[in-house]
Design a protein around this motif. Structure first.
Motif, PDB file in Angstrom:
ATOM      1  N   ARG A 344       1.117  -1.162   0.065  1.00 16.35           N
ATOM      2  CA  ARG A 344      -0.132  -0.049   0.073  1.00 16.35           C
ATOM      3  C   ARG A 344       0.873   1.127   0.035  1.00 16.35           C
ATOM      4  O   ARG A 344       1.596   1.591   0.924  1.00 16.35           O
ATOM      5  N   ASN A 346       1.373   5.544  -1.926  1.00 15.36           N
ATOM      6  CA  ASN A 346       0.692   6.718  -2.341  1.00 15.36           C
ATOM      7  C   ASN A 346       1.751   7.291  -3.280  1.00 15.36           C
ATOM      8  O   ASN A 346       2.846   7.696  -2.837  1.00 15.36           O
ATOM      9  N   ASN A 391       0.573   4.320   4.242  1.00 16.60           N
ATOM     10  CA  ASN A 391       0.853   4.125   2.623  1.00 16.60           C
ATOM     11  C   ASN A 391       2.543   4.405   2.907  1.00 16.60           C
ATOM     12  O   ASN A 391       2.929   5.050   3.499  1.00 16.60           O
TER      13      ASN A 391
END
Lengths: 510, 348
Positions: A344, A346, A391
């Motif tokens: 995960r 970003n 993230n």
């Protein structure tokens, strides 16, 4: 054992080096000590500043790179690019070292150790600490921690664009510039308000500093979990559209283009681009002569969204002969469990076509640099449901290995890979007038090359020596990488920063 | 021939009428958890179906109780509000004589301040051997399964999967379709596909069953399924599956139509102009159903918004098997608890 024989041993006998697990403390020498005497013979030298690579030898004496000798003819015989490589020290434009505020995830000391283990001799710290680096007192704290660490790795810092990175009011930009930050970024968040962005370009441009934007239209990504597409659809994860990045990049470029008429010092650096569309926009902006630079990360080059379903093949292996994405459910590529939160991040891991665009951008120079976006997290923040996980990927120590995997696969040349870690980011820094004018940044004191007579700043790694990524083999406190358990090529044997030992692989009997 | 099976590891039940009639020829069940139907091959789906037949037989008895899970602790941990599914699991577990612990953790682990992993460890320490779990975040049961020593049965995770629903839907379709098979039958799932774990799990099981599967709804609630649909014909042994916003094309000649619940919050995100407009364009009405085969099977996983995705007279139409779905849900869940309870140690 003397430094000379130890390091020369690494270079000369590729087969015997590193058969055991890496040991962090090198016997005999300690991190931070000046390299008294070091000779590396019969290695593959890569000097991207001189545009040269080939067999050679180096001598370091009292921290200074005394001699660089290129071997030819019979002397060069048997020395190839597949063994021990000597390259200039790496520069990372984008790392999160979490101090102050989240020292359980990383400290400046542990982060600089990780940097050195990854071959980096310069790292730029992102300002999303707690408190944010939005005024000089926080920078002073960061500097003090870097000095106290004893690491010779140069720790540069970016300051926040807005107070608390909240996007509303400009941070103390002038004071931060005076104190020595290199760029301004609200990374973790986009500068959402275009009026604030416009004014930040103007003001930072006056200071000769760039705006380093994290391009993401938040209205398009609220609650998003995974790259919008096939994988997210199957896994039931909320889609994260590529358009959120592309639209923000195009907006940033449009605002910059207009600001430049009034403030020619304005600069834009776009960080962690992950989409073909955003890179195409940068390519157009560069062709138009705009002062725009960008970086891509190792994970957006090497990993894809199919890893969320349990695939672990490299991005370039996920494309078929026609350049279309293969289907991991159909071709038996699912070798791990789904929903691994170490994935995960970003922006999210994209499809293999987008990853290929990131790699192509590195190869053709559209992407000026590889930046790690090193984002260490604690187990507490990662051992949760996928949609609730923090993230970020811990990346300083595996960046080289991921790039070398692309080189091994014939997708990138070794010299481009090294340039993306050295001359590429150095040129980005050198494009910021205020940073150059300040004159106190070591990374810019000399071209990022193997320069005789300059303080030694280099990394030595062995492409024939694989190492396994494990929690124990990572110096970072952040063990959050999907590469855990995997072997990477290019074990780093030695990192020298400003003439001093930053890292030395110690298992080879030194 | 039937085989009498009590709680695993204990002697067969001394009560003859408590036996579960399961074929001795049945292949062994190899899964420790059931997180989605994607890991089941066709023989395993058939095993669930035949085991469900046996459970239906149990349910038809005056005392619908067998000792198969006597002494077993089944913990039902629901992080999302649910009546139907939770009660269905509870009834299923009690019919098998399990000790049932119900935990309504109506908040996410974050707001509750305890992590899911901590909760799983706690529940296990309290004696849970089988864990039925529902969670609002896709993939949460995979995390639970990685930390739980027993078996995890997914009762629905986010938008991702609802395996017991898909299996009860398949069972109900086979029960009501002439010939008892969905192979080659046109099955339409109508409504909010994007947010539906029911649709996602049904894609795996219905294409495995060889159905001619159609997903239909407004484009805002279908996005992202095109590539999945494009991949489906290439999966060996799987039938086709397609995506359309053309309700007329979807319903034409349909053998089964399943409407999905439309939630009010879909309006806030700009996904739908209004429930009124949805009902007008995509609501399952008698008039629209006329395009389907006359003996079409009408289904809904519940809870229904009558007058929105399904007209009240369609919901109560003789062709509607919505209440059969509920009854079959108990039998399917009994079957799965029973199959999972027989697996120890290895398995996936």
């Amino acid at each position: 054992m003397s430094a000379t024989s130890g390091a020369a041993g690494h270079a000369g006998e590729t087969s015997g080096v590193g058969s055991g697990e890496p040991v962090r403390e090198a016997a005999g020498r300690r991190a931070g000590e000046v390299v008294a005497e070091l000779e590396i013979t019969r290695a593959w030298l890569v000097d991207p500043a001189a545009g040269r690579e080939g067999p050679g030898e180096i001598v370091v004496s009292n921290g200074v790179l005394e001699a660089v000798t290129w071997l030819e003819g019979a002397e060069a015989k048997g020395v190839g690019p597949d063994g021990v490589v000597v390259a200039p020290g790496f520069i990372d434009l984008h790392a999160h070292l979490r101090e102050p505020g989240n020292e359980d995830a990383e400290t400046i000391a542990s982060g600089l150790s990780a940097a050195a283990h990854g071959g980096f001799t310069t790292v730029c710290l992102m300002p999303n600490s707690v408190p944010a680096l939005d005024e000089p007192s926080v920078l002073a704290r960061v500097r003090a921690a870097a000095i106290a660490s004893g690491s010779p790795v140069e720790a540069l810092a970016h300051g926040a664009v807005t107070v608390g990175r909240a996007g509303e009011q400009l941070a103390a930009l002038g004071e931060l510039a005076d104190a020595g930050i290199v760029g301004f970024s609200d990374d973790g968040a986009c500068v959402a308000n275009p009026t604030i962005l416009r004014n930040a370009f103007l003001y930072a441009g006056m200071l000769g500093r760039p705006i380093i934007d994290h391009p993401e239209l938040a209205e398009l990504t609220r609650g998003s979990e995974a790259n919008e597409g096939y994988i997210a659809s199957v896994l039931g994860l909320k889609g994260w559209p590529a358009a959120a990045e592309i639209a923000a990049v195009e907006r940033d470029i449009a605002v910059l283009a207009e600001v430049l008429r009034d403030e020619p010092g304005a600069r834009l650096h776009l960080t962690h681009l992950s989409t073909a569309g955003a890179l195409a926009a940068v390519r157009r902006a560069k062709a138009a002569g705009l002062p725009v630079t960008c970086d891509v990360t190792p994970h957006h080059v090497g990993f894809t969204d199919e890893w969320l379903a349990g695939a672990r093949r490299w991005a370039w292996e996920a494309l078929d002969a026609n350049g279309a994405a293969r289907d991991p459910w159909l071709d038996g590529a699912l070798t791990a469990g789904p929903y691994d939160t170490s994935l995960r991040v970003n922006p999210p891991l994209r499809g293999p076509e987008e990853a290929a665009a990131c790699l192509a951008a590195l190869a053709d120079g559209t992407a000026d640099a590889l930046a790690t976006d090193h984002a260490p997290h604690t187990l507490v923040d990662k051992e949760v449901e996928f949609g609730l996980a923090a993230n970020g990927i811990s990346g300083l120590e595996t960046a080289l290995g991921v790039l070398l995997a692309a080189v091994d696969a014939g997708r990138l040349t070794l010299s481009r890979a090294i340039a993306a870690l050295t001359t590429g980011p150095a040129a980005v820094l050198a494009g910021w007038p205020g940073v150059v004018a300040s004159g106190d940044i070591r990374a810019l004191a000399q071209p990022r090359g193997l320069v005789e007579g300059a303080p030694a700043d280099l990394v030595v790694f062995d492409r024939s020596d694989r190492w396994r990524v494990t929690p124990e083999s990572l110096a970072s406190k952040g063990k959050n990488t999907p590469l855990l358990g995997r072997e990477l090529s290019g074990r780093v044997l030695l990192t020298v920063a400003a003439g001093r030992i930053a890292y030395e692989e110690g298992a080879a009997g030194a | 021939m039937t085989l009498e099976i009590g709680a695993s590891g204990s002697p067969a039940s001394p009560v003859p009428e408590a036996a579960i009639p399961v074929s001795a020829q049945a292949p062994a069940w190899r899964h420790r958890h059931l997180l989605d139907v994607d890991v089941l091959d066709w023989s395993e789906i058939e095993l669930v179906m035949t085991t469900t037949d046996a459970m239906r037989e149990v349910l038809a008895r005056p005392i619908a109780k067998v000792p198969a899970l006597r002494g077993r602790n089944v913990t039902i941990l629901f992080y999302e509000a649910s009546t139907r599914t939770r009660v269905s699991f509870e009834v299923a577990a009690k019919n098998l004589s399990a000790d049932v612990v119900n935990i309504a953790a109506a908040t996410s682990s974050v707001t509750k301040g305890e992590s899911l992993v901590d909760t799983i460890r706690t529940v296990e320490a309290l004696g849970a051997q089988m864990l039925v779990m529902r969670h609002a975040v896709s993939g949460a049961p995979y995390l639970a399964a990685a930390h739980f020593g027993g078996s995890v049965l997914n009762g629905g995770d986010g938008w991702h999967a609802h395996p017991t629903q898909a299996l009860l839907d398949l069972y109900t379709m086979r029960e009501h379709l002439p010939g008892g098979s969905v192979a080659g039958r046109k099955v339409v799932i109508l409504g909010d596909i994007l947010h539906s774990r029911v649709a996602r799990s049904n894609i795996w099981s219905l294409t495995a069953a060889g159905a001619d599967l159609w997903l239909c709804g407004p484009s805002t609630l279908l996005r992202g399924f095109d590539r999945w649909a494009a991949a489906s014909p290439r999966i060996p042994g799987h039938g086709r599956f397609q995506v359309t916003s053309d309700l007329g094309a979807a319903l034409a000649g349909a053998d089964v139509v399943m409407a999905l619940r439309i939630q009010r919050e879909r309006m806030a995100g700009g996904l739908l102009p209004s429930l009124r407009e949805y009902a007008a364009r995509f609501g399952l009405t008698r008039e629209r159903l006329a395009a389907a085969r006359p003996d079409v099977v009408v289904m809904h996983p519940g809870p229904m918004n009558e007058g929105v995705e399904i007209a009240p007279d369609v919901a109560t139409d003789p062709r509607s098997v919505i209440t059969n779905q509920v009854t079959n849900g108990v039998a399917v869940r009994m079957a799965l608890l029973y199959l999972l309870a027989g697996v120890h140690g290895e398995g996936r």
